[in-house]
Design a protein around this motif. Structure first.
Motif, PDB file in Angstrom:
ATOM      1  N   PHE A   1       0.842  -1.209   0.000  1.00 43.92           N
ATOM      2  CA  PHE A   1       0.000   0.000   0.000  1.00 43.92           C
ATOM      3  C   PHE A   1       0.869   1.249   0.000  1.00 43.92           C
ATOM      4  CE2 PHE A   1      -3.410   2.819   1.047  1.00 43.92           C
ATOM      5  CZ  PHE A   1      -4.564   2.142   0.667  1.00 43.92           C
ATOM      6  N   ALA A   2       2.034   1.186   0.692  1.00 43.98           N
ATOM      7  CA  ALA A   2       2.923   2.350   0.746  1.00 43.98           C
ATOM      8  C   ALA A   2       3.564   2.628  -0.602  1.00 43.98           C
ATOM      9  CB  ALA A   2       3.992   2.121   1.812  1.00 43.98           C
ATOM     10  N   ILE A   3       4.097   1.583  -1.255  1.00 45.62           N
ATOM     11  CA  ILE A   3       4.759   1.804  -2.530  1.00 45.62           C
ATOM     12  C   ILE A   3       3.761   2.096  -3.645  1.00 45.62           C
ATOM     13  CG2 ILE A   3       4.810  -0.571  -3.409  1.00 45.62           C
ATOM     14  CD1 ILE A   3       7.703  -0.104  -4.224  1.00 45.62           C
ATOM     15  N   ALA A   4       2.489   1.757  -3.414  1.00 48.75           N
ATOM     16  CA  ALA A   4       1.462   2.022  -4.429  1.00 48.75           C
ATOM     17  C   ALA A   4       1.290   3.518  -4.663  1.00 48.75           C
ATOM     18  CB  ALA A   4       0.134   1.394  -3.993  1.00 48.75           C
ATOM     19  N   TRP A   5       1.570   4.341  -3.651  1.00 46.19           N
ATOM     20  CA  TRP A   5       1.401   5.795  -3.812  1.00 46.19           C
ATOM     21  C   TRP A   5       2.313   6.324  -4.914  1.00 46.19           C
ATOM     22  CZ3 TRP A   5      -1.853   9.503  -2.726  1.00 46.19           C
ATOM     23  CH2 TRP A   5      -1.433  10.826  -2.798  1.00 46.19           C
TER      24      TRP A   5
END
Length: 901
Positions: free
Chosen positions: A144-148
């Motif tokens: 979810f963090a790297i998806a940003w």
């Protein structure tokens, strides 16, 4: 005009003659798309199969070859060739290709659910829940963090229904959190870890991970396919309601029908297969129309199918090959066709690719390791569990394709995650081997059993000594026998075991006061059996790439040991003949057969391992369509020869071993003999009389011939012949053969005088030979080995028990070296096959004879050097000559093991 050019008729219809009228055979025609689709399917299957062969040697799953094949056919490589895409994969033909691939995917997800046994999760719920949850939460958060960053850099918003970051982040987190359960099962089975603590923990956690991942994916797809959150909520509620409907309304009558038709325990009938597939399609249709992908409906039906009586495995066997060979390669090739590695063309993009791979590994390994360690597993075991949970495989590719088709992923993002899936899947097996090698597994097992401390020191040296320098006494009597159970060799195995079993003796015991015996006498007759023979049978089944084969292991070998018909027939035989037996089933890869058999021999401390030669000369024992093979073909299979060769090599450090080549032993008519019988009825006769019942063989006698040349193998063979000769139905002739070179004067042995005579029954009394009793000419030295063999021959001959004296004959022959093999065959032909209506004769001989050029290998050595052995190198020169000649007897080739002084 175009229609006239193609067909030459007014209607513009395609010509019926096809290429005979000039039609391009690979052109796409909407009214007849099958011709181009067949070409596409042939190309994809050939590419995948060719790539699978080298990758299989690296222990990589088939899905890797299928995806790489698709990438090579796609815009990364082949589609860069001018005209390739327009000719072979035109855009207008892809809907047909896509439909067939997705139909295969629907049925494959049904098979995936059949492979998921929820009982494994419930039985190990504590470790499964902790490892599974930790192995999902951390990678989900990292995803979810790297998806940003990925969303802002590479996401292309849709024109009609733009994807928000919430849905995108949910999908990326799910893609990194999921574990490929089917590929995980195959890796564990290939590494022989399914029954270990690590394997059970990983499988149980993988089941929970798998189910949770599909639920999250269904949520993502529902949010994308429905216009607003409320509609997505309704879709999920409908999906939950459908699940409850399948469990409580569909499953009970489905189970009733299965029991009614006998499909639950005997395998599904054709009608039940049709009914099950109809349920799959109906469930897929329902989940498709409510806005959730059709694969979820198929997955739900697979979950409600029973595992009782092996129903799930038998159903899988009926439909898996077509799906795995045809439909599934099309789907994963479609993934490759949608993958364009050319879009990964700058440093920033590759930076994100590496970051995604690091997040995928770090999240799974850290989360799984910490959770496993909290369950009191060792650090190395915990790291292994984390590495295994990082496997993505085909499930990840299915998730990515769904996201790509739903518009969640752009083409660049899709290509990035395909690379991540390939890297994590390819590295799982070598990483697991490095973290949890076999030597470490054995050390942990012995440490947990209390045999050693953590430093490897034996806790009780007297019981667990591994000092190879300690000399073990020769076990001259077979008391513990290990047999390789094969369906096609059961008659000969049963006969051999019967001959080895000790005979009962009658003793007269005074009856108790006031108690009369059955015959009214004062004494009571009691039949007492001597020390019983222990027989440990092992049925080895091949572990293949098929899903059903892996399901045999996940179900548990103990489950099949109790139900295997060959093992049960073996147990029944033991009850009828008062033999102490144990039997079990092992499912291993074909190249591990020899190691598995010898490991089992070591575990049961067997004195002798009996390995039957396959009736058809192959590893398989399938008798559903028996084919008669001639003698030449029976001994030509390179795979079977390699198996026998490896068995002998590994047995050198384990125990005495014999390869039994059956030729009518026990009075059973061989298939090749049946094939030569004369037909007595018309082949087209509609009336068939019942086969006449026949009596068992009247003459139950056996004659054994032993050509004794000398050496360790022959000495073991000598003692086994004497043990077999204790059976009253056995006669034996033992010939001490001396080979004379040209111009050599040969010593002839006579009876040796000894201070202590070694009994012929194989007890442990020590023989001290004072004189070899050899008459030699002055100046001619007798080799030490020949003197020992001469002394043994003379000693056993002179100490032959009285009950064997009339049935065992000894003789000596001197033959020239240049015709040694041919004259040995002549001696054998004179001794055996003289009573064709008896229960079968046997030639027993040692495997290795230096006089004939056989290579004598020390313990732990190897003779193959990577080359495929022939029959002579496998069983020895003497046995090869007997087989080639077509001796009318069975052959037992014996090799001495490590337990000799």
């Amino acid at each position: 005009m175009a229609g006239g050019a193609i067909s030459g008729n007014a209607t513009g219809a395609p010509p019926q003659a096809g290429v005979l009228e000039g039609v391009n055979p690979i052109s796409y025609t909407p009214s007849n798309p099958i011709t181009l689709f067949i070409v596409q399917a042939i190309i994809v299957i050939i590419f995948c199969q060719l790539l699978h062969y080298p990758l299989r040697l690296l222990h990589q799953p088939r899905v890797i070859a299928e995806v790489i094949g698709g990438i090579l056919l796609g815009p990364t490589v082949m589609m860069r060739i001018p005209g390739f895409k327009a000719t072979i994969f035109p855009t207008e033909s892809m809907p047909v290709f896509n439909n067939v691939a997705n139909l295969g995917l629907v049925i494959f997800l049904f098979l995936v659910a059949l492979e998921v046994d929820l009982r494994l999760f419930t039985q190990n719920w504590k470790a499964a829940l902790s490892v599974g949850m930790a192995g999902m939460i951390l990678p989900f958060g990292l995803g979810f963090a790297i998806a940003w960053g990925i969303y802002n850099e590479y996401h292309v918003p849709g024109h009609e229904n733009p994807i928000g970051f919430g849905v995108f982040g949910l999908f990326i987190g799910t893609a990194l959190a999921i574990t490929a359960f089917p590929v995980l099962c195959r890796i564990l089975s290939e590494l022989n870890l399914l029954r270990s603590g690590v394997g059970v923990t990983v499988l149980a956690a993988g089941i929970g991970n798998d189910v949770t991942g599909w639920v999250l994916l269904a949520l993502c797809v529902a949010l994308v396919n429905n216009g607003n959150g409320l509609a997505a909520l309704y879709a999920l509620l409908c999906c939950i309601g459908w699940t409850l409907f399948l469990i409580y309304a569909v499953r009970p009558p489905f189970m009733w029908i299965l029991r009614r038709t006998g499909s639950l325990h005997n395998g599904p009938t054709q009608g039940m297969v049709a009914l099950t597939l109809l349920l799959v399609l109906a469930s897929s249709w329902f989940t498709g129309i409510i806005g959730v992908h059709p694969i979820f409906g198929a997955f739900l039906v697979g979950l409600i199918c029973p595992h009782d009586g092996g129903f799930a495995i038998k159903l899988t066997e009926k439909i898996e090959d077509l799906i795995s060979v045809l439909f599934l390669p099309l789907y994963f090739a479609l993934s490759g066709l949608n993958t364009n590695l050319g879009l990964l063309n700058d440093g920033k993009t590759w930076g994100y690719v590496i970051a995604v791979i690091v997040c995928a590994f770090a999240g799974k390994i850290i989360g799984g390791t910490l959770a496993a360690r909290a369950n009191k597993l060792l650090w190395r075991e915990s790291f292994t569990i984390g590495a295994l949970m990082s496997c993505k495989g085909l499930v990840e590719l299915i998730v990515l394709n769904i996201g790509y088709q739903a518009g969640i992923l752009s083409e660049t993002t899709f290509s990035m995650f395909v690379v991540m899936a390939l890297v994590t899947t390819v590295t799982t097996t070598p990483l697991t081997k490095a973290l949890y090698p076999p030597w470490y597994q054995k050390k942990v097992e012995r440490w947990r059993n209390g045999e050693i401390d953590w430093d490897g020191n034996a806790l009780n040296p007297s019981e667990h000594s591994d000092d190879s320098t300690v000399k073990k006494p020769v076990e001259t009597q077979i008391r513990k026998l290990m047999v390789h159970l094969r369906l096609d060799s059961l008659p000969s195995l049963f006969t051999f075991i019967t001959l080895l079993s000790p005979e009962s003796t009658t003793v007269h015991k005074p009856a108790e006061p006031g108690v009369a015996s059955e015959n009214g006498s004062e004494n009571q007759e009691i039949r007492i059996k001597k020390r019983p023979l222990e027989v440990h049978g092992l049925r080895v089944l091949e572990l293949t790439d098929r899903t059903s084969s892996v399901m045999h292991l996940t179900e548990g070998e103990d489950f099949y040991t109790l139900r295997d018909p060959v093992v049960n027939a073996f147990r029944t035989f033991s009850q009828l003949h008062d033999v102490a037996v144990s039997g079990r089933v092992a499912v291993v890869p074909a190249d591990s057969y020899a190691e598995t058999l010898m490991t089992h021999s070591a575990e049961v401390s067997s004195d002798f391992a009996l390995i039957p030669w396959g009736e058809c000369g192959s590893m398989t024992e399938d008798q559903s369509f028996p084919v008669a093979v001639n003698t030449v073909e029976r001994f030509k299979s390179a795979i079977h020869l390699e198996f026998i060769h490896q068995t002998f090599e590994k047995a050198a450090a384990t125990c005495n071993t014999g390869i039994f080549i059956d030729n009518g032993f026990g009075g059973i008519l061989k298939p090749v003999d049946r094939a030569e019988l004369t037909r007595t009825k018309s082949a087209i006769s509609l009336r068939r009389d019942a086969e006449l019942a026949t009596l068992p063989v009247a003459n139950k006698s056996h004659h054994i011939f032993l050509p004794f040349f000398g050496g360790a193998d022959d000495r073991v063979a000598f003692r086994i012949v004497l043990q077999l000769a204790k059976n009253p139905h056995v006669t034996a002739s033992i010939v001490h053969i001396t080979i004379k070179d040209k111009g050599e004067k040969v010593a002839k042995s006579v009876a040796a005088s000894t201070t202590t005579t070694e009994p012929a029954d194989g007890s442990d009394a020590k023989t001290v030979v004072e004189s070899t009793g050899a008459i030699v000419q002055k100046g001619v030295d007798v080799p030490e080995g020949d003197a020992e063999d001469a002394a043994l021959f003379a000693t056993l001959q002179s100490s032959l028990p009285n009950e064997l004296a009339g049935r065992v004959t000894f003789s000596e022959e001197t033959i020239p070296a240049k015709s040694a093999l041919s004259e040995t065959v002549v001696l054998a032909q004179r001794a055996v096959g003289q009573t064709p209506r008896n229960a079968g004769d046997v030639v027993v001989l040692g495997r290795r004879h230096a006089k004939f050029g056989d290579v004598v290998v020390e313990v732990g050595g190897s003779t193959s050097h990577g080359a495929v052995p022939d029959l002579k190198k496998t069983v020895g020169a003497v046995a090869d000559s007997l087989v080639t000649t077509g001796i009318k007897a069975s052959i037992l080739v014996i090799q001495a093991g490590a337990k000799r002084a």
